[in-house]
Design a protein around this motif. Structure first.
Motif, short mmCIF file in Angstrom:
data_model
loop_
_atom_site.label_atom_id
_atom_site.label_comp_id
_atom_site.label_asym_id
_atom_site.label_seq_id
_atom_site.Cartn_x
_atom_site.Cartn_y
_atom_site.Cartn_z
N ALA A 121 0.66 -1.14 -0.13
CA ALA A 121 -0.09 -0.13 -0.10
C ALA A 121 0.68 1.17 -0.04
O ALA A 121 0.50 2.21 -0.79
N PRO A 122 1.86 1.25 0.81
CA PRO A 122 2.64 2.56 0.67
C PRO A 122 3.45 2.69 -0.74
O PRO A 122 3.75 3.90 -1.12
N ALA A 123 3.99 1.69 -1.16
CA ALA A 123 4.29 1.53 -2.52
C ALA A 123 3.30 2.33 -3.41
O ALA A 123 3.77 3.30 -4.41
N ALA A 124 2.29 1.70 -3.54
CA ALA A 124 1.26 2.36 -4.38
C ALA A 124 0.86 4.10 -4.07
O ALA A 124 0.62 4.46 -5.04
N ILE A 125 0.62 4.25 -2.68
CA ILE A 125 0.31 5.46 -2.46
C ILE A 125 1.56 6.50 -2.94
O ILE A 125 1.44 7.86 -3.26
N SER A 126 2.92 6.23 -3.02
CA SER A 126 3.97 6.95 -3.15
C SER A 126 3.80 7.25 -4.59
O SER A 126 4.08 8.57 -5.18
N ILE A 127 3.19 6.54 -5.64
CA ILE A 127 2.96 6.66 -6.97
C ILE A 127 1.79 7.95 -7.10
O ILE A 127 1.97 8.76 -7.91
N PHE A 128 0.87 7.65 -6.15
CA PHE A 128 -0.27 8.60 -6.40
C PHE A 128 0.35 10.05 -5.84
O PHE A 128 -0.24 10.84 -6.30
N ILE A 129 1.33 10.01 -4.87
CA ILE A 129 1.80 11.07 -4.35
C ILE A 129 2.34 11.95 -5.54
O ILE A 129 2.32 13.09 -5.68
N SER A 320 1.45 6.46 7.94
CA SER A 320 0.82 5.87 8.88
C SER A 320 1.06 4.28 8.47
O SER A 320 1.34 3.38 9.39
N LEU A 321 0.95 4.06 7.24
CA LEU A 321 1.09 2.79 6.70
C LEU A 321 2.63 2.25 6.71
O LEU A 321 2.72 0.88 7.28
N ILE A 322 3.45 3.06 6.59
CA ILE A 322 4.81 2.82 6.86
C ILE A 322 5.09 2.41 8.24
O ILE A 322 5.63 1.30 8.51
N TYR A 323 4.46 3.07 9.32
CA TYR A 323 4.55 2.70 10.60
C TYR A 323 4.23 1.35 11.02
O TYR A 323 4.75 0.47 11.53
N ALA A 324 2.83 1.07 10.40
CA ALA A 324 2.08 -0.25 10.77
C ALA A 324 2.87 -1.73 10.19
O ALA A 324 2.97 -2.29 10.88
N GLY A 325 3.34 -1.04 8.88
CA GLY A 325 4.29 -2.28 8.27
C GLY A 325 5.32 -2.64 9.18
O GLY A 325 6.17 -3.88 9.36
N SER A 326 6.09 -1.75 9.58
CA SER A 326 7.62 -1.75 10.48
C SER A 326 7.18 -2.46 11.61
O SER A 326 8.00 -3.32 11.88
N ARG A 327 6.20 -2.40 12.30
CA ARG A 327 5.88 -2.98 13.55
C ARG A 327 5.11 -4.40 13.27
O ARG A 327 5.61 -5.43 14.19
N GLN A 328 4.64 -4.47 12.49
CA GLN A 328 4.50 -6.09 12.02
C GLN A 328 5.52 -6.81 11.89
O GLN A 328 5.85 -8.08 12.32
N LEU A 329 6.33 -6.19 11.12
CA LEU A 329 7.72 -6.81 10.71
C LEU A 329 8.42 -6.97 11.78
O LEU A 329 9.14 -8.20 11.90
N PHE A 330 8.52 -5.88 12.85
CA PHE A 330 9.33 -6.21 13.88
C PHE A 330 8.79 -7.32 14.80
O PHE A 330 9.76 -8.21 15.35
N ALA A 331 7.59 -7.50 15.14
CA ALA A 331 6.96 -8.44 16.09
C ALA A 331 7.26 -9.79 15.31
O ALA A 331 7.64 -10.64 16.07
N LEU A 332 7.23 -10.04 14.09
CA LEU A 332 7.39 -11.20 13.46
C LEU A 332 8.87 -11.67 13.38
O LEU A 332 9.29 -12.66 13.71
#
Length: 483
Positions: A121-129, A320-332
């Motif tokens: 999702a962040p990759a896609a949104i960066s294109i939209f930005i 915010s999606l960057i934040y969410a992805g980093s925390r899920q990756l951190f936990a796993l």
């Protein structure tokens, strides 16, 4: 052998004694207000664009029905997650809940699905930005890799600075975007006409077609993924539990408030945009709110303002999606499902590799493909899998562990999470109606991840990770009960 005797749940190498000390987040950084802002930030860009494509799949009536059903799914899911996050307030979020209820395979399946959503999702949104920057003529820049790189570099840099600073920045940008939506609605409702809602030509061959359902009953189902755009991402709030103040109390409150705000924004945005210019005029628009205000005419002061605010909404969701992805990756990673080095934290308690590596992947995808719509469809596919598994986790824990202490209890109990489960599966199937290629790409990524887990990481899990310890204690309690 007890948990104190070993640091793994399989036959992998034992981590050093300071393993968890090098993998800690900054606790108490976010209260209910910042958490609520985070929940809205995940989603707010979807109010500015994307949802309107559902009009081309189901017409006004089809998209309206899909939005109601998907809103119901998210509401039920949020109530279930509020209970689960109060039971297990750690950075694992959905992975942690599924790990307790469905075992290691269930935990990995859920966590991987969430990662697919929050990396794509962040990759896609960066294109939209980039598209917004170019259309607005900002600094004479064109959409391309330099803009995408700037997005990832600047906003990941803020995250590396610290979670408190990051969430406060997110809240400020989100407030601007929400205020702009309210101002847009006030302007658009002055031109509201009921006749514009159902002005899409009717496909007479479609079953059940009429002016409100121009593509028939199947159009409702095909519009599911676009009805999700008004809410997609709000389920990521529990990923901040480990960094929240009093998560047992603040997490359910933030989830409920976030969902209430998003329902209100969806309602006014949907009706204001379609009624002001007509469903047919905005169904394929890249910036439907601007089209709703000015049509084919010259830009107005209000349409320019909304155009700039759309950029703010994209930034809020991207950040915010960057934040969410980093925390899920951190936990796993901390629990050993993914390479352990990815969960190392800096002196400012930021999982720096969990931010940098997904950011690098996201930038490479954006720069290499430029196909934001396809990446968002892949993200939606991952999201629907995670929703079904998280709802199932709530059902299983309610059945298997009815006496588990629950500081917050889901209204309606298992019935609520069952509704979320059925609707999530329906939305998963609907993704094949929208973009089969995206669905199969997501399945291929899933397959590679599962092979890694099956042949390598499942024997190297870290028992001292909070989510793993929680599940191991449950297993020990069950064994004692049998004895």
């Amino acid at each position: 052998m007890t948990l104190e005797d070993t640091d793994t749940t399989g036959s992998g190498n034992t981590p050093p004694d300071n393993y968890l000390e090098r993998r800690t987040l900054r606790r108490g950084s976010a209260g209910w207000l910042l958490l609520t802002g985070l929940g809205v930030a995940y989603v707010v860009s979807g109010d500015f664009s994307g949802w309107n494509i559902g009009l081309s799949k189901g017409g006004f009536g089809g998209l309206a029905a899909a939005t109601v059903l998907m809103g119901l799914m998210y509401a039920c899911l949020v109530f279930a997650l509020a209970e689960l996050s109060a039971i297990l307030p750690t950075a694992g979020g959905g992975y942690g809940f599924a790990r307790r209820a469905l075992g290691t395979w269930g935990g990995f399946l859920t966590g991987t699905a969430i990662l697919i959503e929050y990396i794509l999702a962040p990759a896609a949104i960066s294109i939209f930005i980039g598209d917004y920057v170019e259309s607005l003529g900002l600094f004479g820049l064109e959409s391309g890799w330099p803009v995408y790189l700037a997005c990832f570099a600047v906003f990941i840099g803020i995250h590396l600075w610290g979670v408190g600073e990051a969430l406060r920045f997110s809240l400020i940008v989100t407030v601007i975007a929400v205020a702009a939506l309210l101002i847009f609605a006030m302007g658009a409702f002055t031109d509201f006409q009921v006749s514009g809602l159902d002005d899409i030509p009717v496909d007479g061959d479609a079953l059940g077609s009429n002016s409100w359902l121009p593509f028939g009953l199947l159009g409702i189902w095909a519009a599911f993924p676009f009805g999700m755009w008004f809410f997609l991402g709000v389920e990521g709030v529990p990923l901040a539990a480990e960094e929240a103040k009093d998560p047992v109390r603040s997490m359910p409150k933030a989830l409920a408030l976030s969902m209430s705000i998003l329902v209100l924004l969806a309602l006014i945005t949907f009706f204001a945009a379609t009624g002001a210019r007509g469903s047919a005029a905005i169904q394929e628009a890249g910036n439907p709110l601007v089209v709703a205000l000015q049509g084919d005419g010259d830009p107005t002061a209000l349409s320019r303002f909304v155009n700039y605010a759309g950029l703010a909404g994209l930034v809020a969701s991207f950040f915010s999606l960057i934040y969410a992805g980093s925390r899920q990756l951190f936990a796993l990673s901390r629990a050993g499902y993914l390479p352990r080095f990815l969960s190392l934290t800096s002196r400012r308690k930021s999982p720096y590799l969990g931010l940098l590596i997904p950011g690098a992947i996201g930038f490479a995808l954006a720069a290499g493909t430029g196909d934001g719509a396809r990446m968002l469809n892949i993200a939606v596919f991952g999201a629907t899998i995670s929703y079904a598994l998280m709802a199932l986790s709530h059902i299983v824990l309610r059945r298997r562990e009815p006496d588990l202490p629950r500081p917050y209890r889901t209204p309606g109990g298992v019935l609520t999470s069952s509704v979320a489960f059925v609707l999530a599966l329906s939305a998963l199937v609907a993704t094949f109606l929208v973009d089969k290629d995206a669905a199969f790409i997501a399945l291929a990524v899933y397959g590679v991840a599962l092979a890694y887990f099956a042949f390598y990481s499942r024997n190297r899990l870290v028992a001292r990770a909070p989510e793993e310890e929680f599940a191991a204690l449950a297993a020990a309690e069950a064994e004692l009960a049998r004895d």
